[in-house]
Motif scaffolding. Sequence first.
Motif, short mmCIF file in Angstrom:
data_model
loop_
_atom_site.label_atom_id
_atom_site.label_comp_id
_atom_site.label_asym_id
_atom_site.label_seq_id
_atom_site.Cartn_x
_atom_site.Cartn_y
_atom_site.Cartn_z
N MET A 1 -64.62 33.76 -57.67
CA MET A 1 -64.10 34.64 -56.62
C MET A 1 -64.98 35.89 -56.50
N ASN A 2 -65.29 36.26 -55.26
CA ASN A 2 -66.03 37.51 -55.06
C ASN A 2 -65.17 38.67 -55.54
N ARG A 3 -65.83 39.61 -56.12
CA ARG A 3 -65.08 40.73 -56.64
C ARG A 3 -64.45 41.54 -55.49
N LEU A 4 -63.16 41.82 -55.63
CA LEU A 4 -62.45 42.57 -54.59
C LEU A 4 -62.44 44.06 -54.95
N THR A 5 -62.58 44.90 -53.92
CA THR A 5 -62.48 46.35 -54.15
C THR A 5 -61.00 46.75 -54.12
N SER A 6 -60.74 47.98 -54.53
CA SER A 6 -59.35 48.46 -54.49
C SER A 6 -58.83 48.43 -53.05
N ARG A 7 -59.71 48.71 -52.12
CA ARG A 7 -59.28 48.68 -50.73
C ARG A 7 -58.95 47.25 -50.27
N LEU A 10 -55.68 46.43 -51.80
CA LEU A 10 -54.59 47.17 -51.15
C LEU A 10 -54.18 46.47 -49.85
N ALA A 11 -55.18 46.01 -49.10
CA ALA A 11 -54.88 45.30 -47.84
C ALA A 11 -54.01 44.08 -48.12
N ARG A 12 -54.32 43.38 -49.21
CA ARG A 12 -53.50 42.21 -49.57
C ARG A 12 -52.09 42.62 -49.96
N LEU A 13 -51.99 43.66 -50.78
CA LEU A 13 -50.67 44.08 -51.30
C LEU A 13 -49.77 44.60 -50.18
N ILE A 14 -50.37 45.33 -49.24
CA ILE A 14 -49.57 45.91 -48.15
C ILE A 14 -48.99 44.81 -47.26
N ALA A 15 -49.71 43.68 -47.17
CA ALA A 15 -49.26 42.58 -46.30
C ALA A 15 -48.00 41.87 -46.84
N PHE A 16 -47.65 42.13 -48.10
CA PHE A 16 -46.39 41.59 -48.63
C PHE A 16 -45.29 42.62 -48.37
N PRO A 17 -44.31 42.30 -47.51
CA PRO A 17 -43.28 43.29 -47.19
C PRO A 17 -42.23 43.37 -48.31
N TRP A 83 -43.17 54.05 -36.40
CA TRP A 83 -44.53 53.85 -36.87
C TRP A 83 -45.47 53.71 -35.67
N THR A 84 -46.65 54.31 -35.74
CA THR A 84 -47.63 54.14 -34.66
C THR A 84 -48.69 53.11 -35.04
N VAL A 85 -48.62 52.63 -36.31
CA VAL A 85 -49.51 51.56 -36.79
C VAL A 85 -48.60 50.51 -37.42
N PRO A 86 -49.08 49.28 -37.62
CA PRO A 86 -48.23 48.28 -38.28
C PRO A 86 -47.89 48.74 -39.70
N ALA A 87 -46.62 48.54 -40.10
CA ALA A 87 -46.21 49.00 -41.42
C ALA A 87 -46.73 48.07 -42.52
N PHE A 88 -46.81 46.77 -42.20
CA PHE A 88 -47.16 45.81 -43.26
C PHE A 88 -48.52 45.15 -43.02
N ALA A 89 -49.45 45.97 -42.56
CA ALA A 89 -50.85 45.55 -42.45
C ALA A 89 -51.66 46.83 -42.63
N LEU A 90 -52.80 46.73 -43.29
CA LEU A 90 -53.57 47.94 -43.56
C LEU A 90 -54.38 48.34 -42.32
N ALA A 110 -53.50 48.65 -56.68
CA ALA A 110 -54.75 48.07 -56.18
C ALA A 110 -55.94 48.54 -57.02
N CYS A 111 -55.96 49.84 -57.36
CA CYS A 111 -57.07 50.37 -58.17
C CYS A 111 -57.07 49.74 -59.56
N VAL A 112 -55.87 49.58 -60.14
CA VAL A 112 -55.77 48.98 -61.48
C VAL A 112 -56.32 47.55 -61.43
N LEU A 113 -55.90 46.79 -60.40
CA LEU A 113 -56.36 45.40 -60.31
C LEU A 113 -57.86 45.33 -60.06
N ALA A 114 -58.38 46.28 -59.28
CA ALA A 114 -59.83 46.28 -59.00
C ALA A 114 -60.63 46.56 -60.27
N ALA A 115 -60.00 47.22 -61.25
CA ALA A 115 -60.70 47.53 -62.50
C ALA A 115 -60.65 46.38 -63.50
#
Length: 389
Positions: A1-7, A10-17, A83-90, A110-115
Amino acid sequence: MNRLTSRDILARLIAFPTVSRDSNLALIAFIRDYLATYGVESELFYNEEKTKASLFATIGPEDQGGIILSGHTDVVPVDGQQWTVPAFALTEQDGKLYGRGTADMKGFIACVLAAVPDLVQSSLRWPVHLAFSYDEEVGCLGVRPMLANLAQRDLAFKMCLIGEPTQLKPVLGHKGKLAMRCQVKGAACHSAYAPYGVNAIEYAAQLIGKLGEIAAERAQPQYHDSRFDPPFSTIQTGLIQGGRALNIVPEECEFDFEVRALPDFDAKTVAHTLQTYAEQELLPKMRAVQADTHIVLEELSAYPGLVTAKDSEVAALIASLCESEEFGTVAFGTEGGLFHQAGIPTVVCGPGSMDQGHKPDEFVSIEQLARCDQMLQRLIIYLTNPKTT
Ligand SMILES: [Zn+2]
C-alpha cells in the motif's frame, strides 16, 4: 500500500459518519485493516449490542506499558446545523480542512495512523499503544470496558496522551461532571384544598434551593483552584417540568442538575447531601400528608476530572514534543479523567481548536495537522533514544 498522509487518512475517517448514536464498526474495520498492512494486530472491545467497538493496538515491546495515544472515533450530530460544505466528506479551503470530526477529534487519529509506518520501523524503547474509543460524546462510555480490561494486565502504562483539540498546547486538567435527575412524587388535589395535597413543584423548589446553598458553599475562597475557570466547583439546574394546571396541586415534578467538579472534589457528595436533606427534612413532611410520596435521585452520566502535575514526567515530555509550556486547563471534559483515575498520568494535547468542535463547518487547519505530525515524529525520536528508560 502506498503510504498515506495524515490528510489522506483524515479524508477517509471523515467519510465514516460515526455519530455517537450510530455504529462505528466500518471505521474501526478501516483502522484495523490499515494497521494489519503494517503487521500491527488490533484488539476490539465491543458494546453489548455489538454495534460499536473500541480498538487497542500495541507497537513496540509487548512486555511493558508505554505511552497510550488515545482518541474517540465518534462525533456529534449535524442535525439542525447549517453547513456550507458537506459534513461527511473532507473539503479543503484556504488552508483549512472541513468536515464533522476534523477537530474533534479524527485529525489526531489521522496523524497517529500516519505515523504508524515509522513507528513499526523504529526500535522503540517503550511501546506506543493506540486506544480509539466510541461513545465519548455521550458520557465517555466506550473507553470504560477497554480501560477495565487494560487494568487487568500486568503492564504499568507510563502515560497517556489524549489528542482532543487544544491547538497543540499541553492541557493538564479539566473538571469532572455529574449529571443527575431528581423526581418528586407528591399528591394531587384541588388547589382550593392545597394543604391536603403534596405539592411536588414546591418540594422540588426546596431541593433546588438546597443545591444553591451547596453551590454557594463550594464557591467559598478556601475551595478555589486558580487553574480552573471558574476556580471552584459549580452546580446548576438546567431542566424542570411539572404540573398540569394552576388549579391542581401538582403531583409530579422532575428536574435535571449537573455538578462541574474540581478534580479533587467528589461530585457525588452533592447527590448524597441532597438525598440526606430529602430524607431528613422533606419526606417526613410529605409523608405526614400522604404516605405514597417520594423523592428519587438518578444518575444520568458522570466522568471524573483530570489534574496532572506540572512537574510530572508526562507534562515535561508532552511539553517538549509540542514545543509549548503554556500549560492550561480546558472547560470541556475528556476521557483523560478516566485514565487519570486508572492511575495513568495523562495530558490532553491535540490539533485544532474546540472553538470549531460541535459546530457547523468544523475544521482543522493544515498547519495544525502538520504540527501534530511533527509532534509524533519527535515522540518517535524520543522513544528510540538510548537514553530513554
Ligand atoms: Zn472530543
